[in-house]
Design a protein around this motif. Structure first.
Motif, PDB file in Angstrom:
ATOM      1  N   TYR A 144       0.843  -1.188   0.000  1.00 46.35           N
ATOM      2  CA  TYR A 144       0.000   0.000   0.000  1.00 46.35           C
ATOM      3  C   TYR A 144       0.880   1.240   0.000  1.00 46.35           C
ATOM      4  CZ  TYR A 144      -3.509  -3.252   1.878  1.00 46.35           C
ATOM      5  OH  TYR A 144      -4.359  -4.306   2.082  1.00 46.35           O
ATOM      6  N   CYS A 145       0.426   2.301  -0.638  1.00 43.72           N
ATOM      7  CA  CYS A 145       1.080   3.587  -0.426  1.00 43.72           C
ATOM      8  C   CYS A 145       0.183   4.429   0.477  1.00 43.72           C
ATOM      9  CB  CYS A 145       1.415   4.300  -1.733  1.00 43.72           C
ATOM     10  SG  CYS A 145       0.038   4.826  -2.741  1.00 43.72           S
ATOM     11  N   ALA A 146       0.835   5.257   1.273  1.00 38.76           N
ATOM     12  CA  ALA A 146       0.137   6.115   2.223  1.00 38.76           C
ATOM     13  C   ALA A 146       0.786   7.485   2.234  1.00 38.76           C
ATOM     14  CB  ALA A 146       0.160   5.510   3.623  1.00 38.76           C
ATOM     15  N   LEU A 147       0.003   8.478   2.574  1.00 40.04           N
ATOM     16  CA  LEU A 147       0.461   9.869   2.571  1.00 40.04           C
ATOM     17  C   LEU A 147       0.084  10.530   3.883  1.00 40.04           C
ATOM     18  CD1 LEU A 147      -0.036  12.365  -0.359  1.00 40.04           C
ATOM     19  CD2 LEU A 147      -0.612  13.044   1.972  1.00 40.04           C
ATOM     20  N   GLY A 148       0.980  11.372   4.378  1.00 38.62           N
ATOM     21  CA  GLY A 148       0.684  12.118   5.588  1.00 38.62           C
ATOM     22  C   GLY A 148       1.522  13.373   5.682  1.00 38.62           C
ATOM     23  N   HIS A 149       1.136  14.250   6.581  1.00 34.26           N
ATOM     24  CA  HIS A 149       1.846  15.502   6.742  1.00 34.26           C
ATOM     25  C   HIS A 149       3.180  15.277   7.464  1.00 34.26           C
ATOM     26  CE1 HIS A 149       2.743  19.665   7.529  1.00 34.26           C
ATOM     27  NE2 HIS A 149       2.885  19.374   8.809  1.00 34.26           N
ATOM     28  N   CYS A 150       4.215  15.901   6.940  1.00 31.75           N
ATOM     29  CA  CYS A 150       5.506  15.963   7.609  1.00 31.75           C
ATOM     30  C   CYS A 150       5.991  17.405   7.509  1.00 31.75           C
ATOM     31  CB  CYS A 150       6.526  15.043   6.947  1.00 31.75           C
ATOM     32  SG  CYS A 150       6.275  13.296   7.271  1.00 31.75           S
ATOM     33  N   ALA A 151       6.538  17.922   8.609  1.00 33.58           N
ATOM     34  CA  ALA A 151       6.997  19.305   8.620  1.00 33.58           C
ATOM     35  C   ALA A 151       8.391  19.444   8.032  1.00 33.58           C
ATOM     36  CB  ALA A 151       6.970  19.855  10.036  1.00 33.58           C
ATOM     37  N   TRP A 194       7.725   9.213  11.022  1.00 32.29           N
ATOM     38  CA  TRP A 194       6.434   9.100  10.337  1.00 32.29           C
ATOM     39  C   TRP A 194       6.176   7.676   9.849  1.00 32.29           C
ATOM     40  CZ3 TRP A 194       5.277   7.890   5.178  1.00 32.29           C
ATOM     41  CH2 TRP A 194       3.937   8.053   4.819  1.00 32.29           C
ATOM     42  N   VAL A 195       7.203   7.013   9.344  1.00 31.12           N
ATOM     43  CA  VAL A 195       7.021   5.650   8.853  1.00 31.12           C
ATOM     44  C   VAL A 195       6.499   4.743   9.973  1.00 31.12           C
ATOM     45  CG1 VAL A 195       8.218   3.616   7.951  1.00 31.12           C
ATOM     46  CG2 VAL A 195       8.755   5.874   7.053  1.00 31.12           C
ATOM     47  N   VAL A 196       6.948   5.005  11.187  1.00 32.42           N
ATOM     48  CA  VAL A 196       6.564   4.154  12.321  1.00 32.42           C
ATOM     49  C   VAL A 196       5.226   4.583  12.923  1.00 32.42           C
ATOM     50  CG1 VAL A 196       7.235   3.359  14.619  1.00 32.42           C
ATOM     51  CG2 VAL A 196       8.974   3.668  12.837  1.00 32.42           C
ATOM     52  N   ARG A 197       5.052   5.915  13.087  1.00 24.54           N
ATOM     53  CA  ARG A 197       3.923   6.391  13.898  1.00 24.54           C
ATOM     54  C   ARG A 197       2.843   7.119  13.117  1.00 24.54           C
ATOM     55  NH1 ARG A 197       8.311   8.139  17.353  1.00 24.54           N
ATOM     56  NH2 ARG A 197       7.928  10.276  16.670  1.00 24.54           N
ATOM     57  N   GLY A 198       3.135   7.491  11.880  1.00 22.50           N
ATOM     58  CA  GLY A 198       2.145   8.242  11.128  1.00 22.50           C
ATOM     59  C   GLY A 198       2.148   9.700  11.478  1.00 22.50           C
ATOM     60  N   PRO A 199       1.114  10.467  11.137  1.00 19.97           N
ATOM     61  CA  PRO A 199      -0.226   9.994  10.778  1.00 19.97           C
ATOM     62  C   PRO A 199      -0.342   9.521   9.328  1.00 19.97           C
ATOM     63  CG  PRO A 199      -0.176  12.372  10.698  1.00 19.97           C
ATOM     64  CD  PRO A 199       1.175  11.947  11.208  1.00 19.97           C
ATOM     65  N   PHE A 200      -1.299   8.665   9.077  1.00 22.76           N
ATOM     66  CA  PHE A 200      -1.568   8.105   7.764  1.00 22.76           C
ATOM     67  C   PHE A 200      -3.027   8.350   7.379  1.00 22.76           C
ATOM     68  CE2 PHE A 200       2.433   6.106   8.227  1.00 22.76           C
ATOM     69  CZ  PHE A 200       2.471   5.385   9.423  1.00 22.76           C
ATOM     70  N   PRO A 201      -3.360   9.583   7.107  1.00 21.73           N
ATOM     71  CA  PRO A 201      -4.769   9.857   6.804  1.00 21.73           C
ATOM     72  C   PRO A 201      -5.237   9.375   5.439  1.00 21.73           C
ATOM     73  CG  PRO A 201      -3.478  11.846   6.590  1.00 21.73           C
ATOM     74  CD  PRO A 201      -2.544  10.799   7.152  1.00 21.73           C
ATOM     75  N   TYR A 202      -4.279   9.134   4.534  1.00 22.30           N
ATOM     76  CA  TYR A 202      -4.656   8.747   3.182  1.00 22.30           C
ATOM     77  C   TYR A 202      -3.930   7.470   2.767  1.00 22.30           C
ATOM     78  CZ  TYR A 202      -6.143  13.604   3.319  1.00 22.30           C
ATOM     79  OH  TYR A 202      -6.738  14.787   3.679  1.00 22.30           O
ATOM     80  N   TRP A 203      -4.704   6.541   2.201  1.00 26.62           N
ATOM     81  CA  TRP A 203      -4.169   5.255   1.757  1.00 26.62           C
ATOM     82  C   TRP A 203      -4.690   4.929   0.360  1.00 26.62           C
ATOM     83  CZ3 TRP A 203      -0.799   2.116   4.453  1.00 26.62           C
ATOM     84  CH2 TRP A 203      -0.583   2.435   5.794  1.00 26.62           C
ATOM     85  N   GLY A 204      -3.862   4.201  -0.377  1.00 23.88           N
ATOM     86  CA  GLY A 204      -4.332   3.642  -1.631  1.00 23.88           C
ATOM     87  C   GLY A 204      -5.038   2.323  -1.379  1.00 23.88           C
ATOM     88  N   GLN A 205      -5.498   1.711  -2.436  1.00 19.44           N
ATOM     89  CA  GLN A 205      -6.277   0.483  -2.327  1.00 19.44           C
ATOM     90  C   GLN A 205      -5.388  -0.752  -2.216  1.00 19.44           C
ATOM     91  OE1 GLN A 205      -5.595   1.962  -5.164  1.00 19.44           O
ATOM     92  NE2 GLN A 205      -4.995   0.319  -6.564  1.00 19.44           N
ATOM     93  N   GLY A 206      -4.124  -0.614  -2.511  1.00 13.97           N
ATOM     94  CA  GLY A 206      -3.193  -1.728  -2.393  1.00 13.97           C
ATOM     95  C   GLY A 206      -2.981  -2.465  -3.691  1.00 13.97           C
ATOM     96  N   THR A 207      -1.821  -3.098  -3.802  1.00 15.50           N
ATOM     97  CA  THR A 207      -1.497  -3.933  -4.948  1.00 15.50           C
ATOM     98  C   THR A 207      -0.756  -5.167  -4.442  1.00 15.50           C
ATOM     99  OG1 THR A 207      -0.488  -3.953  -7.161  1.00 15.50           O
ATOM    100  CG2 THR A 207       0.675  -2.707  -5.462  1.00 15.50           C
TER     101      THR A 207
END
Length: 129
Positions: free
Chosen positions: A95-102, A110-123
């Motif tokens: 899956y790919c995921a997107l989140g805010h990073c400053a 971020w990879v460990v704790r997120g946040p992960f508000p957006y995800w793809g459907q997976g492959t």
């Protein structure tokens, strides 16, 4: 509306390669973290690769270091994870995921704790021995 669309999974034999793509649309901030995660049913989710778009800082998890890359196509908002020398233990749903990073310093946490508000459907990636 933010959308992440993955492509490029499939079935390969051990030793082969795959190129996974994640196309991002609808996210208005220029700087963010985006990563590739893998998880099979009943298993813990694992972050395998990530990139901070603000400066290009990259993260590759230990199991894939030395045989994978993550890159960004700015013009098309596509993030590519390429992995070589595939092993049966790489079999997973990716899956790919997107989140805010400053900043780039946020990438590893971020990879460990997120946040992960957006995800793809997976492959699905399946590696046969």
């Amino acid at each position: 509306q933010v959308q992440l669309v993955e492509s490029g999974g499939g079935s390969v034999q051990a030793g082969g390669s795959l190129r996974l793509s994640c196309r991002v649309s609808g996210y208005t901030s220029r700087d963010y973290c985006i990563g590739w995660f893998r998880q099979a049913s009943g298993k813990r989710r694992e972050g395998v690769a990530a990139i901070y778009t603000g400066g290009g800082a990259k993260y590759l998890d230990l199991p894939v270091q030395g045989r994978s890359t993550i890159s960004q196509d700015n013009a098309r908002n596509i993030f590519v994870f390429e992995i070589d020398s595939l092993k049966p233990e790489d079999t997973d749903m990716y899956y790919c995921a997107l989140g805010h990073c400053a900043s780039a310093l946020d990438l590893g946490p971020w990879v460990v704790r997120g946040p992960f508000p957006y995800w793809g459907q997976g492959t699905q990636v399946t590696v046969s021995s």
